[in-house]
Design a protein around this motif. Sequence first.
Motif, PDB file in Angstrom:
ATOM      1  N   ALA A   1      14.993  -6.916  12.861  1.00 25.05           N
ATOM      2  CA  ALA A   1      15.492  -5.640  12.355  1.00 25.05           C
ATOM      3  C   ALA A   1      14.988  -4.476  13.201  1.00 25.05           C
ATOM      4  CB  ALA A   1      15.075  -5.457  10.901  1.00 25.05           C
ATOM      5  N   LEU A   2      13.688  -4.471  13.519  1.00 22.64           N
ATOM      6  CA  LEU A   2      13.146  -3.359  14.304  1.00 22.64           C
ATOM      7  C   LEU A   2      13.702  -3.375  15.728  1.00 22.64           C
ATOM      8  CD1 LEU A   2      11.211  -0.950  14.421  1.00 22.64           C
ATOM      9  CD2 LEU A   2       9.474  -2.511  15.306  1.00 22.64           C
ATOM     10  N   ILE A   3      13.713  -4.530  16.363  1.00 20.37           N
ATOM     11  CA  ILE A   3      14.200  -4.603  17.742  1.00 20.37           C
ATOM     12  C   ILE A   3      15.672  -4.211  17.815  1.00 20.37           C
ATOM     13  CG2 ILE A   3      14.753  -6.220  19.603  1.00 20.37           C
ATOM     14  CD1 ILE A   3      12.109  -7.606  19.032  1.00 20.37           C
ATOM     15  N   ASP A   4      16.487  -4.701  16.889  1.00 18.48           N
ATOM     16  CA  ASP A   4      17.905  -4.324  16.888  1.00 18.48           C
ATOM     17  C   ASP A   4      18.066  -2.826  16.672  1.00 18.48           C
ATOM     18  OD1 ASP A   4      18.656  -6.918  17.322  1.00 18.48           O
ATOM     19  OD2 ASP A   4      19.317  -7.309  15.264  1.00 18.48           O
ATOM     20  N   GLY A   5      17.243  -2.254  15.792  1.00 21.99           N
ATOM     21  CA  GLY A   5      17.334  -0.825  15.541  1.00 21.99           C
ATOM     22  C   GLY A   5      16.961   0.009  16.756  1.00 21.99           C
ATOM     23  N   LEU A   6      15.912  -0.381  17.455  1.00 22.24           N
ATOM     24  CA  LEU A   6      15.481   0.361  18.642  1.00 22.24           C
ATOM     25  C   LEU A   6      16.477   0.207  19.784  1.00 22.24           C
ATOM     26  CD1 LEU A   6      11.647  -0.429  18.576  1.00 22.24           C
ATOM     27  CD2 LEU A   6      12.843   1.572  17.651  1.00 22.24           C
ATOM     28  N   LEU A   7      16.991  -1.002  19.972  1.00 24.16           N
ATOM     29  CA  LEU A   7      17.987  -1.204  21.023  1.00 24.16           C
ATOM     30  C   LEU A   7      19.296  -0.497  20.676  1.00 24.16           C
ATOM     31  CD1 LEU A   7      17.402  -4.941  21.994  1.00 24.16           C
ATOM     32  CD2 LEU A   7      16.729  -2.904  23.267  1.00 24.16           C
ATOM     33  N   GLY A   8      19.611  -0.427  19.383  1.00 21.89           N
ATOM     34  CA  GLY A   8      20.806   0.305  18.968  1.00 21.89           C
ATOM     35  C   GLY A   8      20.688   1.790  19.272  1.00 21.89           C
ATOM     36  N   TYR A   9      19.513   2.365  18.996  1.00 19.95           N
ATOM     37  CA  TYR A   9      19.264   3.766  19.353  1.00 19.95           C
ATOM     38  C   TYR A   9      19.440   3.946  20.856  1.00 19.95           C
ATOM     39  CZ  TYR A   9      16.693   8.030  20.473  1.00 19.95           C
ATOM     40  OH  TYR A   9      16.347   9.260  20.978  1.00 19.95           O
ATOM     41  N   ASP A  10      18.848   3.057  21.630  1.00 18.07           N
ATOM     42  CA  ASP A  10      18.887   3.157  23.084  1.00 18.07           C
ATOM     43  C   ASP A  10      20.316   3.085  23.607  1.00 18.07           C
ATOM     44  OD1 ASP A  10      16.761   3.498  25.015  1.00 18.07           O
ATOM     45  OD2 ASP A  10      17.539   1.698  25.968  1.00 18.07           O
ATOM     46  N   LEU A  11      21.114   2.213  23.025  1.00 20.56           N
ATOM     47  CA  LEU A  11      22.508   2.070  23.442  1.00 20.56           C
ATOM     48  C   LEU A  11      23.284   3.355  23.177  1.00 20.56           C
ATOM     49  CD1 LEU A  11      24.733  -1.014  22.828  1.00 20.56           C
ATOM     50  CD2 LEU A  11      25.554   1.212  22.058  1.00 20.56           C
ATOM     51  N   ARG A  12      23.051   3.978  22.029  1.00 22.32           N
ATOM     52  CA  ARG A  12      23.776   5.210  21.694  1.00 22.32           C
ATOM     53  C   ARG A  12      23.503   6.335  22.672  1.00 22.32           C
ATOM     54  NH1 ARG A  12      21.907   3.722  16.483  1.00 22.32           N
ATOM     55  NH2 ARG A  12      20.262   5.303  16.403  1.00 22.32           N
ATOM     56  N   HIS A  13      22.270   6.361  23.200  1.00 20.90           N
ATOM     57  CA  HIS A  13      21.847   7.513  23.997  1.00 20.90           C
ATOM     58  C   HIS A  13      22.103   7.356  25.484  1.00 20.90           C
ATOM     59  CE1 HIS A  13      19.806  10.085  20.961  1.00 20.90           C
ATOM     60  NE2 HIS A  13      19.932   8.969  20.265  1.00 20.90           N
ATOM     61  N   GLY A  14      22.667   6.237  25.912  1.00 20.64           N
ATOM     62  CA  GLY A  14      23.111   6.116  27.286  1.00 20.64           C
ATOM     63  C   GLY A  14      22.223   5.273  28.187  1.00 20.64           C
ATOM     64  N   TYR A  15      22.776   4.905  29.327  1.00 17.41           N
ATOM     65  CA  TYR A  15      22.132   3.987  30.278  1.00 17.41           C
ATOM     66  C   TYR A  15      21.351   4.780  31.320  1.00 17.41           C
ATOM     67  CZ  TYR A  15      21.782   0.086  33.608  1.00 17.41           C
ATOM     68  OH  TYR A  15      21.324  -0.903  34.454  1.00 17.41           O
ATOM     69  N   ARG A  16      20.074   4.429  31.482  1.00 14.95           N
ATOM     70  CA  ARG A  16      19.201   5.159  32.409  1.00 14.95           C
ATOM     71  C   ARG A  16      19.163   4.528  33.804  1.00 14.95           C
ATOM     72  NH1 ARG A  16      16.498   4.742  27.692  1.00 14.95           N
ATOM     73  NH2 ARG A  16      15.074   3.150  28.497  1.00 14.95           N
ATOM     74  N   GLY A  17      19.917   3.485  34.006  1.00 14.71           N
ATOM     75  CA  GLY A  17      20.013   2.907  35.343  1.00 14.71           C
ATOM     76  C   GLY A  17      19.225   1.621  35.507  1.00 14.71           C
ATOM     77  N   ALA A  18      19.347   1.033  36.692  1.00 12.24           N
ATOM     78  CA  ALA A  18      18.734  -0.263  36.975  1.00 12.24           C
ATOM     79  C   ALA A  18      17.215  -0.178  36.980  1.00 12.24           C
ATOM     80  CB  ALA A  18      19.225  -0.775  38.326  1.00 12.24           C
TER      81      ALA A  18
END
Length: 793
Positions: free
Chosen positions: A303-320
């Motif tokens: 639950a926590l990992i999915d929530g944090l990765l979901g936040y990260d996905l919403r806010h955009g890709y920071r690159g390789a």
Amino acid sequence: MVKWLVRLFLLGLLLALCGVGALFLFYQQVKPELPDVAELKDIRLETPMRVLSQDGELISQYGEQRRTPIDIKDMPSTLIDAFLATEDARFYEHPGIDPIGISRAAMVWLTTGEKRQGASTITQQVARNFFLTREKTITRKVKEIFIALHIESLLTKDEVLSLYLNKIALGHRSHGVGAAAQVYYGKEVSELTLAESAMIAGLPKAPSALNPISHPERAGRRRAVVLGRMLETNKINRQQYDAAMAEPVAARYHGAEITLSAPYLAEMAHQFALNMFGKKAYTQGLNVYTTVESEEQQAGTKALIDGLLGYDLRHGYRGAAAQLWQDTPWSQAEIDSHLTEQPSYWPLVPAVVTEVAERSATIIVKDQGEVTLAWDGIKWARAYISDSRQGYALKKATDALASGEQIWVRPQQDEGWMLAQLPDINGALVALDPHNGAVTSLVGGFNFSLNKFNRAQQAERQMGSNIKPFIYSAALDSGFTLASMVNDAPINHWDVGSGNSWKPRNSPNVYDGPIRVREALARSKNVVSIRLLREAGIPAAMQRLNDLGFDTEQIPATDSLALGSPSATPLQMVTGYAALANGGNKVTPFVVQRIEDSNGIVLYEAEPEITPVLSEETAFLISQALNSAIVGGTTNGKHWNGTGWRALRALKRRDIAGKTGTTNDSRDAWFSGFHPNRVATAWVGFDDFGRPLGRTARNANLGAGQHAGGEFGGSTALPIWADYMQVALQDYPEQEWAVPTSLTRATIDTGSGLLSRGKGFSEYFVKGSAPKHYSSPSANQTFGGTSVTDDLF
């Protein structure tokens, strides 16, 4: 001639008798220094401490030595034969010492003067390993012989061999064949091949110099020697020998065979055991059983990992993560070698981009080989600009990826892969059994390997509106009821000392005039919380917080208390909410259920600490208001949602209660909530206190169901809580709230809080506290829609 032969015989006999006498005298001299070998009968091998879940899954292992004791009858014959062929081929024939070997070693010493170690039987090695040092002296060697003979008089051959195979140092902190099988091959001893058994059997000679991880070529040559000895002693045939020789040296380091990921919890249990038993905890084979069951712990982690990765996905890709080449591509071998050295952070796995098409990419994933990264796994990755700004939706894969980049990917449920990145955001989730304080799930961050800071236990963050139930509880104790009306109107407070005006505001910035206490808490009205704090008194609120376990010495005694300016850890927060869930008792959270020794004898068992801190009536009434925060309500015929409405949509059950919490500029997002059998808190924020969570715009590539807008307790932390609760409550049918017998119900008018002669809301009251008067049309005051633009302090 005969006379000379007799003289020589007598001389030899005399010398022999002198030798025996000298040996006897030497024995008498060293006898006081010899250990009591009888203790081998009750020997306890030094084994590491193991931390386990309540249902027996291994969470972690602590100790300098890795050892897994194994009964001799459970060891495969090929492994035993490999050791005997190499270390002591006549083990089952000699009395503990090998006279031929001793004579050979003695001749070497007499002719060369070199004290080379040799002629040690397995029994002598047991004597040395348990009772002596490894110094190469005649005295030590003689002691070793005496001890070996004594060992053989006390133990059977199988008992001696079992001690040896479980004690011997085999490199990389592994002691004994059980640990070596796990460390080098990740296997049980019963699963070892002939070649692997021979590899392990070759290690005692020089564990550091011959182990297959650090020195594979030397290890391969040593394995060949062992296999050769097995062939010479007819333990294997030529066909088996050739097959084993052809097997590659494929060992790699394997950690302890962890079957449940809970590293933050494991460290808490580790420290508990260390405080109780000291450094002996590392060698006594303690089994530390924690309070979590594997399914709930896994649910909390996911639950926590999915929530944090979901936040990260919403806010955009920071690159390789890295650029490995620009023009000349790396070879497959170079890519594989690079990926082997890169860590994985579940569920994120390193990968290298080798080719990018218009709407797909070819990548090589660590331990997976070449795969295709489809458009569905790429299309989310619009550019990150800031925490509150994102770039345009991607139109093609090359907008985000390029050949030669090292990236992160994560597996998807449909067996495909998705582009990912290590999140900057972090968080915590902690859950308790509210009846006794047993921790049922605890996750202190995205990944323990990346950062060992346990946010569940150590991160002190502003509480925001998560504090309001405690403020409201003090107000109920001072005479308010859930039907009491409080004015939801702007506050403009002049501070004479500072010469400034304090203008706290609601969020959203709307005011409804007189409002019931139940609705005000459910909708998290800030100004109502301040007015209730003033009525109850700051000292009473501070005492309530202190009783619930918060550190009031660090809390300013000001009106800002009502808005959650104090800081607390998620563990403190969930403890406070547990008292609301269990009828008013403060529980002391604990993570260790019991500790057993290696024989299963219980050395410690938890005794829950439970202290009444607020009345059963107050706890129930606050829980009812927090239930309204989930299920909503109606005022004057108009439905309203509480701030936790997403929990009802996710769990589809009404026997839950909870409260959102968001601090200034959304630096912290909270959700704390409970069911009568489980209470949990989820927190999300940056480790940098000053960094807001920001906001997002809709991503045209993602369609319906995505979150856009600000990051708040209800949108960011609540989904984590709900995902955990979905699993935690699956075995609990929906139930009615248990109502204290000291409460009564009365039908009230929702607009005035007074008794209703017609339709209304059935409210709970402590007996004697219900309204005495009935509502009239003039009592239904309204004060709606006023908006104030002043910023919150």
